[in-house]
Design a protein around this motif. Structure first.
Motif, PDB file in Angstrom:
ATOM      1  N   PRO A 122      78.472  26.422  83.170  1.00 42.37           N
ATOM      2  CA  PRO A 122      77.525  27.529  83.307  1.00 42.37           C
ATOM      3  C   PRO A 122      77.227  28.197  81.975  1.00 42.37           C
ATOM      4  CG  PRO A 122      79.211  27.630  84.998  1.00 42.37           C
ATOM      5  CD  PRO A 122      79.642  26.563  84.046  1.00 42.37           C
ATOM      6  N   ILE A 123      75.996  28.614  81.797  1.00 39.69           N
ATOM      7  CA  ILE A 123      75.532  29.184  80.535  1.00 39.69           C
ATOM      8  C   ILE A 123      75.159  30.640  80.754  1.00 39.69           C
ATOM      9  CG2 ILE A 123      73.777  29.058  78.742  1.00 39.69           C
ATOM     10  CD1 ILE A 123      73.506  26.058  79.521  1.00 39.69           C
ATOM     11  N   ILE A 124      75.689  31.517  79.921  1.00 40.23           N
ATOM     12  CA  ILE A 124      75.304  32.923  79.927  1.00 40.23           C
ATOM     13  C   ILE A 124      74.449  33.166  78.694  1.00 40.23           C
ATOM     14  CG2 ILE A 124      76.110  35.291  79.865  1.00 40.23           C
ATOM     15  CD1 ILE A 124      78.629  34.387  81.231  1.00 40.23           C
ATOM     16  N   HIS A 125      73.240  33.660  78.900  1.00 36.85           N
ATOM     17  CA  HIS A 125      72.289  33.814  77.799  1.00 36.85           C
ATOM     18  C   HIS A 125      72.676  34.971  76.892  1.00 36.85           C
ATOM     19  CE1 HIS A 125      68.543  34.649  75.683  1.00 36.85           C
ATOM     20  NE2 HIS A 125      68.105  33.454  76.058  1.00 36.85           N
ATOM     21  N   ARG A 126      73.000  36.113  77.475  1.00 34.90           N
ATOM     22  CA  ARG A 126      73.460  37.318  76.781  1.00 34.90           C
ATOM     23  C   ARG A 126      72.374  38.087  76.049  1.00 34.90           C
ATOM     24  NH1 ARG A 126      77.422  36.648  72.682  1.00 34.90           N
ATOM     25  NH2 ARG A 126      78.092  38.778  73.014  1.00 34.90           N
ATOM     26  N   LEU A 128      67.087  31.008  84.788  1.00 34.93           N
ATOM     27  CA  LEU A 128      68.421  31.611  84.712  1.00 34.93           C
ATOM     28  C   LEU A 128      69.323  31.099  85.828  1.00 34.93           C
ATOM     29  CD1 LEU A 128      67.441  35.280  83.817  1.00 34.93           C
ATOM     30  CD2 LEU A 128      68.667  33.678  82.352  1.00 34.93           C
ATOM     31  N   CYS A 129      68.754  30.893  87.011  1.00 35.86           N
ATOM     32  CA  CYS A 129      69.532  30.349  88.127  1.00 35.86           C
ATOM     33  C   CYS A 129      70.076  28.976  87.766  1.00 35.86           C
ATOM     34  CB  CYS A 129      68.670  30.279  89.378  1.00 35.86           C
ATOM     35  SG  CYS A 129      69.512  29.622  90.818  1.00 35.86           S
ATOM     36  N   TYR A 130      69.248  28.155  87.136  1.00 37.80           N
ATOM     37  CA  TYR A 130      69.703  26.831  86.703  1.00 37.80           C
ATOM     38  C   TYR A 130      70.857  26.965  85.705  1.00 37.80           C
ATOM     39  CZ  TYR A 130      69.711  22.376  84.184  1.00 37.80           C
ATOM     40  OH  TYR A 130      70.101  21.196  83.594  1.00 37.80           O
ATOM     41  N   MET A 131      70.723  27.879  84.751  1.00 32.11           N
ATOM     42  CA  MET A 131      71.762  28.058  83.744  1.00 32.11           C
ATOM     43  C   MET A 131      73.082  28.495  84.372  1.00 32.11           C
ATOM     44  SD  MET A 131      69.355  30.027  80.986  1.00 32.11           S
ATOM     45  CE  MET A 131      70.754  30.804  80.196  1.00 32.11           C
ATOM     46  N   HIS A 132      73.007  29.420  85.337  1.00 30.88           N
ATOM     47  CA  HIS A 132      74.227  30.004  85.914  1.00 30.88           C
ATOM     48  C   HIS A 132      74.883  29.097  86.950  1.00 30.88           C
ATOM     49  CE1 HIS A 132      73.058  34.468  84.956  1.00 30.88           C
ATOM     50  NE2 HIS A 132      73.098  33.711  83.888  1.00 30.88           N
ATOM     51  N   ALA A 151      78.122  36.105  84.139  1.00 34.80           N
ATOM     52  CA  ALA A 151      76.720  35.935  84.475  1.00 34.80           C
ATOM     53  C   ALA A 151      76.062  37.249  84.877  1.00 34.80           C
ATOM     54  CB  ALA A 151      76.591  34.902  85.593  1.00 34.80           C
ATOM     55  N   LYS A 152      76.835  38.231  85.325  1.00 37.36           N
ATOM     56  CA  LYS A 152      76.235  39.468  85.810  1.00 37.36           C
ATOM     57  C   LYS A 152      75.584  40.287  84.684  1.00 37.36           C
ATOM     58  CE  LYS A 152      77.040  38.766  90.135  1.00 37.36           C
ATOM     59  NZ  LYS A 152      77.743  39.651  91.042  1.00 37.36           N
ATOM     60  N   ARG A 201      75.955  43.649  91.885  1.00 37.85           N
ATOM     61  CA  ARG A 201      74.716  42.935  91.559  1.00 37.85           C
ATOM     62  C   ARG A 201      74.696  41.581  92.270  1.00 37.85           C
ATOM     63  NH1 ARG A 201      76.064  43.669  85.338  1.00 37.85           N
ATOM     64  NH2 ARG A 201      76.283  45.940  85.374  1.00 37.85           N
ATOM     65  N   PRO A 202      73.515  41.131  92.659  1.00 39.25           N
ATOM     66  CA  PRO A 202      73.431  39.794  93.256  1.00 39.25           C
ATOM     67  C   PRO A 202      73.592  38.727  92.192  1.00 39.25           C
ATOM     68  CG  PRO A 202      71.244  40.688  92.943  1.00 39.25           C
ATOM     69  CD  PRO A 202      72.207  41.785  92.547  1.00 39.25           C
ATOM     70  N   SER A 203      73.764  37.492  92.618  1.00 44.08           N
ATOM     71  CA  SER A 203      73.753  36.371  91.682  1.00 44.08           C
ATOM     72  C   SER A 203      72.311  35.987  91.390  1.00 44.08           C
ATOM     73  CB  SER A 203      74.496  35.182  92.286  1.00 44.08           C
ATOM     74  OG  SER A 203      73.772  34.679  93.398  1.00 44.08           O
TER      75      SER A 203
END
Length: 1018
Positions: free
Chosen positions: A818-822, A808-812, A879-880, A957-959
């Motif tokens: 940047p990719i948000i999975h959702r 997820l870190c790679y995606m964001h 991303a959050k 929330r953290p990243s």
């Protein structure tokens, strides 16, 4: 003669400086063109050329025909800053904001007149130079959003004219010097989001009498706020939130005449709030999540400019001062989770444009104020878990801006105001556990997505007009007095995930046309008077996990197709069902699912049912065995002759037909292939089927004799291509074909035809995390075989958490877009043979550009229990939302509980937050199957990270970069990382404790560099 020479001499005199100036411009142009070349000739500077004056270039500002300002922000610069830039001898302003510049702090000491230096949002590393004071003319220094590290040098306090210092969000883990207090001209000091060693605030900071803006959020501060702060007479903005400050709030703090904003939330401050308040200019106060006691000072009612007051998560007692209700500027009041009592002043909202009113989890009594929406801008009323009585104010039905009402766990009575149901923007109505009555309306507002009215006295029939509740996601109406049939129109609610109608007086049959319930995960109609057969269409609901039809009058057989569903929980007890149960349910996971159905049985039962074989009545054979054998032999001979003749006739036809069939498929590969499309297409059989979901079926197909396999996802099979599935297919292909990461599932190729689309992935031998975490609590069916999963030990759980976080870190943070999975959840985290985790199922993912603040989604996507609460307000996501969902996964790993099945009133995240807020012993919540003494500290740390990720406020929330860093630290080679980390990273002070659903709106706090992408319901 002399008169004739005078004009000539004058012209000669004025031409000398002109020629000198012209020559100087040529020299500066040469420097700038060389600078452009050394920067790699970025396309954004193509207009820099030798035929025009630099003063005409948009990135250049000149004074008296000399270059004084260079603006190179957002130019995609990827190389170090060339020292040649200091050949511009009059340069005073250099802006390199938001590029990709690497290396250490640039050598700019020859820029002798530099006043403004902006290096923010780049890739700089290393320390701030110890001789930074050589840039003695600096007025403005911004190095935020980089990777600078080490200590802040004391020499930074020797910049005599410095007005602004911004070092926000770097990698500083050392100390900051008391000499900063020597910057007597400093007006803005921003140091937030740096992990300094635990430090007290130097008393010397009180010397900066010109300081207007102080931002030291999340900088590991300890100790008390120094009394010297009363010297900061010019202070307007104070933010030292999310630290470990303790002790009393200095009484002098609220006496600063210019102070407008105070943020001290998430510290350990104690004692009472200062009683005397003189700062009439205060606009925002946030003292939440401390240990403040006593009452709220009556003097707060003197703050005529106060707009935002947050005192939540403290130990405050007594009544709310009535003077707060008279504040003319108040728009947001948050006092939830205290011990306040008394009656809420009826004037609240009458004198101001109130937007948020959050008083939940106190001991308030009396009625809800009537005029909360008098200003016409109210967005949320959160007053649950109090002792409020009376009716819900009629005025709320005339409030078009209202988005959420949360009044559950009170003593409200009477009917819901009729117009409230159709209030234009209302999306969430939570009224469980009251004494409300009345009937359901036929029509509600277009935006209504969540209605929870369980444990009330609602009556009458469910109206057929419920079909118009088209955006409903959750409907909980348990334990009321509803009667009549469940109308077939309820099956039109295609977004529905949760339907609870248990404990009513409903009768008749269940609707059979339920195919549109494609998103339904939970259906509970138990304890009613329903009859008839269980609809076989129940088996067509791809996401159904919880089914309870108990304590009714259902009859007939259980449809065999239902056995193919992966139900987490099934209860068909206390009905009139007969026949053999589906063989997939004959295991201990469903041991109590069929009680009190005298007509049910099972073959060789494992569950508590009689054996079907013992009930069979065998008839004696009337035909001799010889005669039977003769008939069988003749039948076999005739069949063989027919088969031989048919084989030769059909073989050639089939070969020709298969060749034509293959030609209709197009194969697009993304990796080197070890198979053909024929290998894949010929093996799409039920024997190879391993799963199914809302967007298709999944097959495991062997591609060689060694047993190597691939996973094939067939995402539709219809002549008319569904538009939604088409978008999902394109999204998944676009994303997975362009990214490469060891923790993201690998897409090998796609195969498509007009009516079918296939995605071929690497096969993950250990399937999904969900099966390992929760499969041991139930028997899982794979094809014809019952699969039981062993306990997943803690080291492997931690390994999985780290891997998923890295994906997820790679995606964001590392993808160009940047990719948000959702739809992050445990069933979308797959495990290979070594239990390495890989993120899968990108059908819902969306790609966002870096500069977009948020991306609007037309519908709420994701899975209930994993959805971030801001979905109650808006379809804007960032991303959050993935961070929240991943936090739920962490809580699953630590507790062993499922995301949406802790109990009937709350999901896992809500349950974990309740446990945390009540300060219960953390060991109580850990999964007993892996709760070993040697891992307790690691498990508690991951639990805290899960709590932090599931904060109701996105900005708290953290990243995923921060989450990944914490979890990777847990996996240090010498183990027991929680001890190893020690003071390097303490999660506790970062734990945001904010209210569900309302947090963050209309409250513009400064934050990290990701805050620009935070959700804002404006």
């Amino acid at each position: 003669m002399s008169q004739l020479c005078l004009p000539f001499l004058f012209l000669l005199f004025i031409s000398i400086p002109f020629e000198a100036t012209s020559q100087y411009i040529k020299t500066e142009r040469t420097v700038l063109l060389q600078l452009k070349h050394q920067l790699g000739d970025p396309p954004s500077l193509v207009h820099w050329n030798s035929s025009s004056s630099p003063c005409d270039w948009p990135e250049i500002n000149c004074t008296s025909d000399s270059v004084t300002e260079v603006h190179l922000g957002d130019k995609n610069i990827t190389v170090s800053v060339p020292p040649i830039i200091c050949d511009l001898k009059n340069l005073t302003y250099l802006d390199l904001y938001n590029n990709f510049i690497p290396g250490e702090f640039p050598m700019l000491y020859d820029c002798s007149w530099l006043e403004v230096l902006v290096l923010a949002q780049n890739y700089f590393v290393g320390p701030i130079p110890g001789d930074i004071d050589r840039l003695s003319t600096l007025v403005y220094l911004d190095i935020s959003g980089n990777n600078f590290s080490g200590d802040i040098p004391s020499s930074i306090g020797r910049l005599p004219v410095l007005n602004t210092l911004n070092i926000v969000q770097n990698q500083f883990k050392g100390t900051f010097p008391k000499e900063i207090g020597n910057l007597l001209n400093l007006e803005v000091l921003m140091m937030a989001y740096n992990e300094f060693v635990p430090m007290r605030i130097p008393p010397e900071f009180g010397r900066m009498s010109k300081l207007r803006y102080l931002w030291m959020k999340q900088t590991n501060l300890i100790g008390e706020i120094p009394e010297s702060f009363d010297n900061l007479s010019g202070l307007e903005h104070l933010d030292m939130a999310v630290n470990n400050l303790e002790g009393h709030i200095p009484s002098s703090l609220f006496s600063l005449e210019n102070l407008t904003k105070v943020y001290l939330f998430h510290n350990k401050l104690s004692g009472e709030i200062p009683k005397t308040v003189e700062a009439s200019s205060l606009i925002e106060i946030d003292l939440s999540a401390n240990n403040l006691t006593g009452s709220i000072p009556e003097d707060f009612g003197k703050l005529q400019n106060l707009e935002f007051l947050n005192l939540a998560y403290n130990q405050l007692t007594e009544e709310l001062p009535t003077s707060l209700a008279q504040l003319p500027a108040l728009r947001d009041l948050r006092v939830f989770r205290n011990k306040l009592s008394g009656v809420l002043a009826p004037e609240f909202g009458f004198h101001s444009n109130l937007e948020g009113f959050e008083v939940s989890e106190n001991q308030f009594s009396g009625q809800l104020p009537e005029h909360l929406c008098a200003g016409g801008v109210l967005q949320g009323v959160v007053a649950y878990t109090n002792n409020l009585t009376g009716r819900i104010p009629e005025s709320l039905g005339n409030c078009p801006t209202l988005r959420t009402i949360q009044l559950h766990n009170n003593n409200f009575s009477g009917e819901i105001p009729r117009r409230l149901w159709t209030t234009y923007n209302l999306s969430t109505l939570l009224l469980t556990n009251n004494s409300l009555s009345g009937k359901l309306p036929s029509r509600v507002t277009w935006n209504m997505s969540r209605v929870e009215i369980s444990n009330n006295k609602f009556s009458g029939e469910i109206p057929p007009g419920i079909a118009s509740w088209s955006n409903l996601v959750v409907f909980q109406a348990s334990n009321n007095l509803f009667s009549g049939k469940i109308p077939k129109e309820v099956t039109n609610l295609s977004h529905l995930t949760t339907l609870l109608l248990d404990g009513n007086d409903l009768s008749g049959e269940l609707p059979s046309e339920i195919i549109s319930w494609r998103s339904l995960t939970t259906l509970d109609v138990s304890n009613n008077k329903l009859s008839g057969e269980i609809p076989s269409a129940m088996a067509s609901l791809p996401d159904l996990l919880y089914l309870d039809l108990s304590k009714n009058q259902f009859s007939g057989e259980i449809p065999a197709e239902i056995g193919n569903q992966r139900l987490n929980s099934l209860n068909l007890s206390s009905n009139q069902l007969v026949g053999k149960i589906p063989k997939q349910f004959n295991n201990l996971a469903y041991e109590v699912s069929f009680l009190k159905n005298s007509g049910l049985c099972a073959d060789h039962p494992i569950v508590k049912l009689p054996d079907c074989n013992s009930k069979l009545h065998h008839q004696p054979n009337k035909l001799s065995s010889k005669f039977i054998a003769m008939i069988v032999a003749l039948s076999l001979l005739a069949s063989s002759v027919i088969l031989l003749l048919s084989f030769f006739l059909v073989r050639d036809y089939r070969r020709k037909k298969y060749g034509q069939y293959l030609s209709t498929w197009k194969l697009t590969s993304f990796q080197r292939l070890g198979f053909t499309k024929g290998n894949i297409l010929s093996n799409l059989t039920d024997n190879n089927l391993i799963g199914s979901g809302g967007s298709g079926k999944v097959y495991r197909i062997a591609i060689n004799r060694s047993g190597e396999s691939v996973a094939v996802k067939k995402i539709w099979n219809s002549k008319e291509v569904d538009h939604k599935l088409e978008k999902e297919f394109l999204a998944e292909v676009e994303i997975l074909s362009n990214i490469r990461h060891s923790n993201i599932v690998k897409l090998i190729c796609c195969i498509s035809s007009e009516d079918s689309k296939l995605l071929v992935y690497e096969y993950m031998e250990n399937r999904s995390l969900d099966r390992w975490l929760h499969g041991n609590k139930r028997s899982l069916i794979s094809g014809m075989n019952s699969v039981h999963y062993a306990v997943l030990d803690w080291p492997r759980r931690l390994q999985i958490a780290v891997g998923a976080a890295q994906g997820l870190c790679y995606m964001h943070h590392e993808c160009l877009a940047p990719i948000i999975h959702r739809d992050v959840k445990s069933s979308n985290i797959l495990l290979d043979s070594e239990f390495n985790a890989k993120i899968a199922d990108f059908g819902l993912a969306k790609m966002l550009t870096r500069h977009a603040s948020a991306h609007s989604m037309s519908t709420v996507a994701g899975s209930f229990g994993y959805l971030a609460p801001e979905y109650a307000y808006t379809t804007k996501v960032n991303a959050k939302v993935d961070v929240y969902s991943f936090g739920v996964v962490l809580l699953e790993l630590v507790t062993g509980k499922e995301a949406n099945s802790v109990d009937e009133n709350m999901n896992l995240a809500e349950w974990a937050w309740q446990h945390f807020s009540e300060d219960k012993h953390m060991v109580e919540i850990l999964d007993p199957e892996v709760k070993e003494t040697s891992y307790l500290e690691e498990m508690i740390l991951v639990y805290k990270v899960g709590i932090l990720c599931t904060d109701a406020s996105p900005s708290n929330r953290p990243s995923m970069k921060e989450v990944s860093h914490i979890l990777r630290s847990c996996c240090l080679p010498n183990g027991h990382a929680a001890k190893k980390m020690g003071s390097d990273f303490d999660v506790s002070p970062l734990l945001g404790r904010d209210t569900p659903y309302l947090s963050g709106y209309k409250h513009g706090k400064k934050g990290s560099k990701e805050d620009d992408n935070m959700i804002n319901i404006d």
